[in-house]
Design a protein around this motif. Structure first.
Motif, PDB file in Angstrom:
ATOM      1  N   GLU A 213       0.882  -1.168   0.000  1.00  0.00           N
ATOM      2  CA  GLU A 213       0.000   0.000   0.000  1.00  0.00           C
ATOM      3  C   GLU A 213       0.920   1.219   0.000  1.00  0.00           C
ATOM      4  O   GLU A 213       2.117   1.099   0.280  1.00  0.00           O
TER       5      GLU A 213
ATOM      6  N   PHE B 152      -0.891  -4.750  -8.756  1.00  0.00           N
ATOM      7  CA  PHE B 152      -1.974  -3.920  -9.282  1.00  0.00           C
ATOM      8  C   PHE B 152      -1.564  -2.471  -9.066  1.00  0.00           C
ATOM      9  O   PHE B 152      -0.437  -2.207  -8.630  1.00  0.00           O
TER      10      PHE B 152
ATOM     11  N   ASN C 217      -3.603   6.977  -4.766  1.00  0.00           N
ATOM     12  CA  ASN C 217      -3.676   7.120  -3.306  1.00  0.00           C
ATOM     13  C   ASN C 217      -3.580   8.595  -2.922  1.00  0.00           C
ATOM     14  O   ASN C 217      -2.761   9.332  -3.451  1.00  0.00           O
TER      15      ASN C 217
ATOM     16  N   GLU D 257      -3.510  11.280   0.520  1.00  0.00           N
ATOM     17  CA  GLU D 257      -3.474  11.489   1.973  1.00  0.00           C
ATOM     18  C   GLU D 257      -3.602  12.982   2.264  1.00  0.00           C
ATOM     19  O   GLU D 257      -3.013  13.800   1.547  1.00  0.00           O
TER      20      GLU D 257
ATOM     21  N   LEU E 256      -6.967  -3.202   7.252  1.00  0.00           N
ATOM     22  CA  LEU E 256      -5.802  -2.593   7.897  1.00  0.00           C
ATOM     23  C   LEU E 256      -6.216  -2.106   9.281  1.00  0.00           C
ATOM     24  O   LEU E 256      -7.331  -1.632   9.466  1.00  0.00           O
TER      25      LEU E 256
ATOM     26  N   TYR F 217      -5.049   0.411  11.146  1.00  0.00           N
ATOM     27  CA  TYR F 217      -4.731   1.751  11.618  1.00  0.00           C
ATOM     28  C   TYR F 217      -5.881   2.739  11.671  1.00  0.00           C
ATOM     29  O   TYR F 217      -5.712   3.864  12.122  1.00  0.00           O
TER      30      TYR F 217
ATOM     31  N   ALA G 289     -15.056  -3.763  -4.226  1.00  0.00           N
ATOM     32  CA  ALA G 289     -14.596  -2.507  -3.622  1.00  0.00           C
ATOM     33  C   ALA G 289     -13.701  -1.748  -4.602  1.00  0.00           C
ATOM     34  O   ALA G 289     -12.651  -2.247  -5.004  1.00  0.00           O
ATOM     35  N   LEU G 290     -14.163  -0.580  -5.012  1.00  0.00           N
ATOM     36  CA  LEU G 290     -13.331   0.242  -5.896  1.00  0.00           C
ATOM     37  C   LEU G 290     -12.278   0.959  -5.075  1.00  0.00           C
ATOM     38  O   LEU G 290     -11.174   1.202  -5.533  1.00  0.00           O
TER      39      LEU G 290
ATOM     40  N   GLY H 125     -11.110   2.406  -0.803  1.00  0.00           N
ATOM     41  CA  GLY H 125     -11.345   2.400   0.631  1.00  0.00           C
ATOM     42  C   GLY H 125     -10.415   3.381   1.297  1.00  0.00           C
ATOM     43  O   GLY H 125      -9.387   3.765   0.739  1.00  0.00           O
TER      44      GLY H 125
ATOM     45  N   GLY I 226      -9.855   5.997   5.191  1.00  0.00           N
ATOM     46  CA  GLY I 226     -10.327   6.418   6.504  1.00  0.00           C
ATOM     47  C   GLY I 226      -9.307   7.280   7.213  1.00  0.00           C
ATOM     48  O   GLY I 226      -8.226   7.584   6.678  1.00  0.00           O
TER      49      GLY I 226
ATOM     50  N   TYR J 296      -6.657   8.155  10.283  1.00  0.00           N
ATOM     51  CA  TYR J 296      -5.641   7.357  10.991  1.00  0.00           C
ATOM     52  C   TYR J 296      -4.816   8.219  11.943  1.00  0.00           C
ATOM     53  O   TYR J 296      -3.573   8.133  11.960  1.00  0.00           O
TER      54      TYR J 296
ATOM     55  N   GLY K  68      -7.068   9.465   4.532  1.00  0.00           N
ATOM     56  CA  GLY K  68      -6.740   9.242   3.121  1.00  0.00           C
ATOM     57  C   GLY K  68      -7.548   8.114   2.528  1.00  0.00           C
ATOM     58  O   GLY K  68      -8.372   7.488   3.204  1.00  0.00           O
ATOM     59  N   TRP K  69      -7.308   7.881   1.266  1.00  0.00           N
ATOM     60  CA  TRP K  69      -7.977   6.784   0.561  1.00  0.00           C
ATOM     61  C   TRP K  69      -7.116   6.309  -0.604  1.00  0.00           C
ATOM     62  O   TRP K  69      -6.177   6.990  -1.006  1.00  0.00           O
ATOM     63  N   ALA K  70      -7.476   5.129  -1.093  1.00  0.00           N
ATOM     64  CA  ALA K  70      -6.829   4.641  -2.308  1.00  0.00           C
ATOM     65  C   ALA K  70      -7.861   3.910  -3.133  1.00  0.00           C
ATOM     66  O   ALA K  70      -8.748   3.253  -2.583  1.00  0.00           O
TER      67      ALA K  70
ATOM     68  N   GLY L  21      -8.260   1.179  -6.575  1.00  0.00           N
ATOM     69  CA  GLY L  21      -7.549   0.265  -7.462  1.00  0.00           C
ATOM     70  C   GLY L  21      -7.799   0.685  -8.902  1.00  0.00           C
ATOM     71  O   GLY L  21      -8.953   0.731  -9.331  1.00  0.00           O
TER      72      GLY L  21
END
Ligand code: HAM
Length: 422
Positions: A82, A125, A129, A131, A260, A262, A280-281, A283, A285, A287, A303-305, A307
């Protein structure tokens, strides 16, 4: 047998590239308009950076999903599973907390996880991402979720709904895990083997189970959302209210658990119905506390990421037409041996301003026009004895069939004038 790419990895072929580029360009524009700067961190880091971040009971660690190796200096290194840990490591290492806050950073690139391969689940993949570091305000949570939603809708995805929940503060999570242990330990013999392991390591992960007997035990129980302290509940309510205000479609997910460890407070995902089980495209949250646990200042973050492969898959489901691979504007065809070098020389000159292809051997006109057509060019430019004598090129519009003789010196301008209509 033909050589094969490693299981779970794939080639991105020339015909796939337009869709990838379009996605990357659109994402960059959307994120940079929202004040994000790009950061590029190494593809591998010290293993402990990932373990410390993801947590000992995360899927990455428990299910041994990391590609870890020892280098010649006996250091344990890991291919990034990640972006978040490497990005936070860089934030700390370069003292970025002194920059104007909150700071917003994004990355695009390959990610590696040793997972069971299926549609939408690969071993190499790509993620986009984002943050946002330096604010614990619920406004930032809502704005970060909204930016994710906007990034995906600008790409052309519709019917998206954000699944929003809160995993509470660490004390809430601990209380919930205690509750699950107290409730489920007496029934432990009815749990599956994986269920038992989850109960031991991270009971909350039981909420994600697909095993029917585990589901029967867990379904009637309380959710993490029932354990929020009042501040975490107020934080969640504010995020919810802002998403309502901005008309971002969202639904409450009281049992959101992420792979995860965190996350605290806000956690969210966006799913797409058309792409199979791995729906899930993206995810992400909040931290808060993670930067400090890596040895940095007490900086909150969210943050999020998403795919890239999954988003491209979803886009293809929604509108199956692919953008065509752009060919050159013109394709030069030598009609005799002398013209072979002549067209190669002309192509070099034209390429200062235009995309141009050419044949490397002399062709008869029929074969030459076929080559030009297959290259995807709009114009075929022919050169043979007649043209040499007249100091011209014969230019044929491959769509309309129109043909014109163009003076050597005028060829660049002639083609340049026609780039608009490509
Ligand atoms: P994640 O949920 O593990 O979060 O991954 C984010 C997205 O990456 C998933 O929603 C999915 O689209 C894609 N993805 C994950 N695994 C695979 C796979 N094996 N094959 C294809 N696509 C996959 C994170 O990675 C967090 N670091 C997100 C984050 C950033 N949280 C805070 N900041």
């Amino acid at each position: 047998m033909k050589p094969q790419a490693v299981k779970g990895t794939h080639d991105i072929l020339p015909e796939d590239i337009p869709a990838w580029r379009q996605l990357e360009q659109s994402v960059r524009t959307t994120l940079e308009r929202a004040g994000a700067s790009e950061i590029r961190t190494p593809v591998f880091e010290y293993t402990e950076t990932f373990v410390k971040t993801a947590g000992e009971s995360s899927d990455l660690v428990v299910q041994k999903e990391m590609y870890t190796f020892t280098d010649r200096g006996e250091r344990s290194l890991t291919l990034r599973p990640e972006f978040t840990p490497g990005l936070l490591r860089a934030y700390i290492q370069h003292g970025m907390h002194v920059r104007p806050s909150p700071i917003r950073l994004y990355s695009i690139g390959p990610i590696f996880r040793a997972e069971n391969v299926q549609r939408g689940r690969y071993r190499q993949f790509h993620q986009v991402n984002l943050e946002t570091l330096g604010s614990a305000d619920a406004l930032v949570d809502a704005e970060t979720v909204a930016l994710l939603y906007d990034t995906l809708t600008v790409l052309g995805l519709d019917n998206l709904t954000v699944r929003l929940g809160s995993v509470g503060d660490p004390e809430d999570r601990a209380a919930y895990n205690r509750y699950l242990r107290d409730t489920l330990e007496p029934e432990a013999d009815r749990l599956s083997e994986t269920g038992l392991e989850r109960l031991r390591l991270n009971p909350m992960r039981l909420l994600d189970t697909k095993d029917p007997s585990d589901r029967a035990l867990i379904d009637p129980l309380k959710r993490p959302f029932d354990f929020l302290n009042s501040e975490a509940a107020a934080h969640f309510a504010r995020v919810w209210e802002l998403l309502e205000l901005w008309n971002i479609p969202h639904e409450l997910d009281t049992s959101i658990v992420r792979g995860l460890d965190y996350y605290r407070r806000t956690a969210f995902e966006i799913h797409h119905a058309g792409i199979g089980a791995q729906s899930a495209l993206c995810g992400g949250g909040r931290y808060d506390g993670l930067v400090r646990s890596l040895g940095g200042p007490d900086t909150p973050g969210i943050g999020w990421a998403f795919g890239v492969e999954r988003v491209l898959d979803a886009l293809a489901e929604d509108s199956p037409e692919r953008p065509a691979l752009p060919g050159p504007l013109a394709f030069l065809v030598p009609l005799d041996a002398e013209a072979v070098t002549e067209v190669a020389t002309t192509a070099r000159e034209l390429r200062r301003e235009l995309p141009v292809g050419h044949a490397f051997v002399s062709r008869n006109p029929g074969r030459g026009l076929r080559d030009a057509d297959r290259s995807g060019a709009r114009y075929a430019v022919l050169r043979g004895t007649n043209e040499r004598e007249n100091g011209t090129f014969q230019v044929k519009n491959l769509q309309s069939g129109e043909q014109e003789d163009v003076q050597e010196a005028a060829l660049t301008d002639y083609l340049l004038e026609r780039t608009e209509s490509r």
